[in-house]
Design a protein around this motif. Sequence first.
Motif, PDB file in Angstrom:
ATOM      1  N   GLN A 462     -13.193  -3.483   1.486  1.00 16.02           N
ATOM      2  CA  GLN A 462     -12.294  -2.322   2.674  1.00 16.02           C
ATOM      3  C   GLN A 462     -12.576  -2.578   4.443  1.00 16.02           C
ATOM      4  N   PRO A 463     -14.111  -2.532   4.543  1.00 14.71           N
ATOM      5  CA  PRO A 463     -13.945  -2.498   5.848  1.00 14.71           C
ATOM      6  C   PRO A 463     -14.283  -3.976   6.493  1.00 14.71           C
ATOM      7  N   LEU A 464     -14.460  -4.677   5.755  1.00 19.84           N
ATOM      8  CA  LEU A 464     -14.017  -6.488   6.215  1.00 19.84           C
ATOM      9  C   LEU A 464     -12.996  -6.466   6.181  1.00 19.84           C
ATOM     10  N   LYS A 465     -11.814  -5.874   4.958  1.00 21.62           N
ATOM     11  CA  LYS A 465     -10.236  -6.501   4.747  1.00 21.62           C
ATOM     12  C   LYS A 465      -9.661  -5.340   6.060  1.00 21.62           C
ATOM     13  N   ASP A 466     -10.074  -4.685   6.685  1.00 20.40           N
ATOM     14  CA  ASP A 466      -9.769  -3.747   8.202  1.00 20.40           C
ATOM     15  C   ASP A 466     -10.569  -4.486   9.202  1.00 20.40           C
ATOM     16  N   ASN A 467     -11.478  -5.464   8.991  1.00 22.47           N
ATOM     17  CA  ASN A 467     -11.800  -5.723  10.598  1.00 22.47           C
ATOM     18  C   ASN A 467     -12.768  -5.030  10.718  1.00 22.47           C
ATOM     19  N   LEU A 491     -24.058 -12.177   3.217  1.00 23.48           N
ATOM     20  CA  LEU A 491     -24.100 -12.725   4.367  1.00 23.48           C
ATOM     21  C   LEU A 491     -22.540 -13.555   4.942  1.00 23.48           C
ATOM     22  N   PRO A 492     -22.231 -14.460   4.691  1.00 23.78           N
ATOM     23  CA  PRO A 492     -21.403 -15.074   4.414  1.00 23.78           C
ATOM     24  C   PRO A 492     -20.263 -14.952   4.279  1.00 23.78           C
ATOM     25  N   HIS A 493     -19.985 -13.684   3.394  1.00 23.52           N
ATOM     26  CA  HIS A 493     -18.731 -13.373   2.217  1.00 23.52           C
ATOM     27  C   HIS A 493     -18.388 -12.769   2.913  1.00 23.52           C
ATOM     28  N   TYR A 494     -19.255 -11.237   3.687  1.00 24.33           N
ATOM     29  CA  TYR A 494     -18.686  -9.826   3.323  1.00 24.33           C
ATOM     30  C   TYR A 494     -19.456  -9.337   4.173  1.00 24.33           C
ATOM     31  N   ILE A 495     -20.469 -10.075   5.113  1.00 21.70           N
ATOM     32  CA  ILE A 495     -21.157  -9.492   6.971  1.00 21.70           C
ATOM     33  C   ILE A 495     -20.619 -10.310   8.289  1.00 21.70           C
TER      34      ILE A 495
END
Length: 1422
Positions: A462-467, A491-495
Amino acid sequence: MAALLRSARLLKFSPSGLLQIQGTKRCGPPLGRLYSGAVSCGRTGVFSRQLVLVSDSVSRCVWPYAAGCVRNFAVATEQQDESSVAVQSKQERQFDWALTKLDSSVRRTGRITKTLLLRIFHDICRTGYPSGNQALLLLRSCGSLLPELPLEERTELAHRVWDKLQGLGAQYDVSHYNALLKVYVQNEFKFSPTDFLAKMESANIQPNRVTYQRLIAAYCQNGDIEGASTILGFMKSKDLPITEDVFSSLVTGHAIAGDIESAANILPVMRGAGIEPSPVTYVSLLNAYASKGDLDGMNKTLEAAESADCSLIDRDIMQVIFTLAKNGQKQHIPVFMERLRHDRGFIPDAMNLCLSLITQGQEDVAFSILKAFPSLQSENDESSNLGNFFIRHCINMEKPLEKIAGFCKELQELKLHSAPLTFTLFCALEAKKISTALGLMKLMKEQNLPIRPHYFWPLLTQPLKDNNVAGVMEVIKGMKELGVSLDVDTLPHYILPVFSSIEEAHQALKEEGISVDSEVFKCSEARSLATRDLAKLYDLLSDPSFPPLDLMTFRTGLIGGFKRSSDVESMAKIVELLYKDQRFSTGSSKPADTVGYFLYNLVDNMSEGQVQEDKLRHLFNKLQAQNVTIPLNIYRGIKNLLESHHVPELLKDVMALVDLTETGSDGSALAPHRATGLENNVSVLEKKLAELVAENKPLGSVLRNIIHALSAEENLQRALELKQQHEEEMTAGAYATLINLCCRLNNVEEALNLKREMSRKDSSVALDPAKYLALVRTLALNDRVEEAVDILKEMKEKEVVISDALITSVFHMLSTIVVKGDFSTVRRLQNTIFTLGLAKPTANLCSPLVTAYLDRKDMAGAFEAALECQKLYNQLPRIHDIIVALVEKGDTDLLQKVMDFVSQERGEMTMLYDLLFAFLQTGQYREARKIIETPGLRAKPGRLQWYAEKCIALKQMEALEQMVELTAKLFECDRDEMYSYILKLCKVTNDWQKAESIWTKMQEENVIPRERTLRLLADVLKSNGQKVPFEVPETWYGQVTSSTIQVKSLPTPYKVEGGAYYQDRLLALCKKGKAKEAFEVLKEAENKGVALTALPYDHLIRALLSEGSIEEAMVVKKMAESHVPGFKLSEIANSLLIISYSVRGQVKEAMERLKSMLQLDFVPSTLAITRLVQALANHGDVAAIQEVESLITSLGAATNLSSMVFVNNTALAHINNGDLNAAVELLEDIYTRPDSSNPSISFVFRKVLESGNDKALDKLSAMAERLANHFSCYRPSTDLFLQLLNMDKVEDARLVLARCNAVAEQRDALMSYMSQKAQHPGQIEKIKILMSLVPDIAEKEILYSYLMKCHCVDKDLASAKALYAEMQDKGIVVNELSLKRLAVLYREAGETVPFSEPPESFKFYAAKLKEKSAKGPTAAEE
């Protein structure tokens, strides 16, 4: 009545659920109530029990196990509004569907989930026309059937349903108000009965007896006996019957009011009124004593119930337990738990009790009940984990973490759950309870349980989707505290994607004390940059401190990044680095191989129409300048790809990368790829040309060959000079070659000049279709549209036919033009091509314009273009991609417009499937489920197969699994077929674990697999060395395939001693193919009066029919019909009977059997249809063949039968009737159609040759020659050539080859023939003859491998030895499969193997050769 009650004490009232509504004069008969029954104080509806009394008309439903629990109500009569019949019909279908869903849920679990109820609610709202029945169904579901929801939330949901449906125009009557009253009582909602009645009166709705009963229940629920008495008196004045429900409510009311004695005295009053108390009243009295903790009173009540012969079931006892827990009388609960009998249905009832208790804050009591579940009292270490529902609800209700941890600990200690903490964490992550999840991870760490990085992915999503950078950093802090390191997947996909740049990520992570210099971070950074910034990726990789990294780690991202980026410079530098730096090569592989395979995959990942020609050419040229080389075999693979993508223009650029050390100093190995013709050295040809000029001899083929050679080298200037010098000697072929070269070099003026010169010499000469299309493409790209149209018109005038193979070239031509952005030109060319009839409109040919809009993200433009194609050509190109893009974009308005259009043009069913596949493609599985659950939707095998094959081709396992799961209850969906698609993908990906899990799922769903499915599964397991958990079916009868459904179980007759023995013996003999012996055994059993089930009869009939014993099989059938009621022949037996009749020539009986099969909805086997059609052809019965074709076509894809079965046999029927012209006309039409796929007619030639019908053979031969000369269609001539060869008519075959040289170029057909012959002994001479007639059919290595296989099949060691020696002398590489075969031959002959035998299996080396062939190097034998 409302006025009468105004003097009564008012209860707290919340009017949100009651709005002023316009009345209706409808007042139908009272409805039987869904989940009905009066509820007393202690009963919140968790386990209400009602009985039907003869004296009243109130229906009750004992759920969840009474049949038709949800259906137990009548439908109120409704007035006919202005809504159309169609709308009403849709409402009825939707109501039935919703009813079925809720009914199924209640039957299985005794409850309804909020998710299910809301989904049905939203679906009903979406139609915009809710019916009264739908409103009633939803309202009644908002009470005790939602044990997982707090009471307040249930009532809010009921109000929401009431308001929304009323706003949409639902007409409410008394039944709806009564349903709302019931919900209020079940949810203990405080309201004013006076105001409730006033609202009904203002809506012109008259209360009925049920209304008053429930108002009494509401008063009693709050201990208001005075209010209840007022209504009771009113009922008496109206002569309304007083039922047990009323007395039960009064028991509850007196108890809550504190007057237990009066409550107990209600029972004698009931008896005085002539109503004998049932368990309902006793349970109410028990609840009254339970609320006060009066154990003596409860015991006396139980004794009274037993003496009155009223048996209390587990559900009644559970209701008392709930009352005790809710009123704080937990000390008495063990007494009642001992009374539980664990009747049938105990588990779902107990689960619902636990859920209600947890919802009410009584989780400790719920846990004690959980521990009493009988299925959990097992010493088996692998417990059933039935406590999952308990843990999940505790998480959802946000119970304290310490308490949940205590439950988990006790569950594990008692061995009632295998991994409770891990499952609890899963539930917390699923519910997005971040703090709870982190707390659980800390507990797991304390207990030394592993904490994986992927546990944090749901928290990061969710944080990734919301930037939300802060949210991501918060999770990282939690990971750090728990000692979990960031890995190369996290790291590459979620961070990293949440940061705007790598530098920003560096800074943020450093501040948290996370090292950005670690190997894992560097690798993750490389994967991230590969898709975003090639220049920065090169800087990172070129740093000497960068650790070794397998290219496979970031290859996919790098390919995707290159396709999206225009930075060819950086890409070239990266490839050069991969070439020169050993860090990016694994094991013993050379950097050149690494780069070669990377370039191969780069081209392979660009599908047809998406090859970025200019970008690739720029890259290849850069790599050549950097001295990057690739192996020859990789070049061959790339060459095959480029040719399949129709961009041969890039071959010259790729060829420049080939390592010349592999090809010889003169590059001789590349000669076949550099030029065509026998003489490819330009200088030698020019010298020869000069000699001919000097001798004043005709230049003939020399001039043509030199122009071909110069064209291959793209030396246009020199070719034009030669043309100028020897213009009189120029042939049409030479002009065509030069025109094509000009088109490749985009020299449009010179191409037109050459075309005019050629036409001046001979106006009747026509170019071949490919060169015409190249000229049209060049003209269009240079804005010479009118001239391009003129060329197309010339093609029509000169009757130039665009073959099926060139249809793809038309597509690529239009795609190339549209890339320029010249949409009007594409429209003009499309319209001209279709109007002139040069090609038929197809979705593919109409798609380039739509593709251009899609690439520009212009969804409206794409839809308009598709709309235009539908109107003009009745085609909807790329509609699936348009819908997918709109779903991803979230453009609901345009999506609705598209859906309406598709529904109007193609029907609602097509529209629903398009939307379903779009949701599946975009991962919106919940929405896809809603589509599947649309009322009236049924399975469309063709559409489902299309999407399944798409998933298989793209290896999209998740989407395919979701489709199979979602279609579980789809009407008429073939579940075996659906699961077979997943198994096919498992075979492609070699994933035996997934295949094994699918086998388990099939058992859970009670799917009966076809034999072909079992074989497919067995192949996957065996190829991975796994044990097959079932007996693999054998095709022991003839050649009949097992593609039909297995025999359905029929009713078992009475048992006679010895039946099992005879049954097993019969089945064993049938399986061994001993049908006659089995028949004698059956006679013996018949004489002894032994009764058998349907299965042995069916198997014996099949065994007899497979031997052609029709009479004996019919005797067995009569015996079965006399002993087994309703016995019918199975699909397999019916198919075998058709085959037997057909083989005997009894076509009339075979036709009758086929029709009877279809009437029973059976699907005949492919072999049965084929044999029948062949028999009809032998009789010359054309009409009957056409009738069979019509019958089989109606079955759709179920038979998987080629249409050529009917075409070939219809042609043979004409021939047998002496009508040769009709046969030739039929076959010619097949090959001259624009959409022809050039099918085989070998069967026709074989039958004609076998019959010795020379007249027919002459006619067919002339037809084949005509098709080859005039239509460039070589399949018939090739079929004739191979059939002559097969029948040892070598001279005739040689004559066919001489008259049609192109047969020698039909490599696929010739190699297929060779492969088939190599499978059988004694066929080597035919292969040698073929090799002598067509010497350059394939590479020597492949030809010799087939010869070696033939010698091994023939067990001819001497010849195999000689061949092996010959191969060594000629320097031909002997592949490992051939060596393995030869080694086995040596051992079988008792001789020592003179070479090192390859250690793996035959299958291993066959697969290795197949993989090698697929990657592009020279084809090899499999």
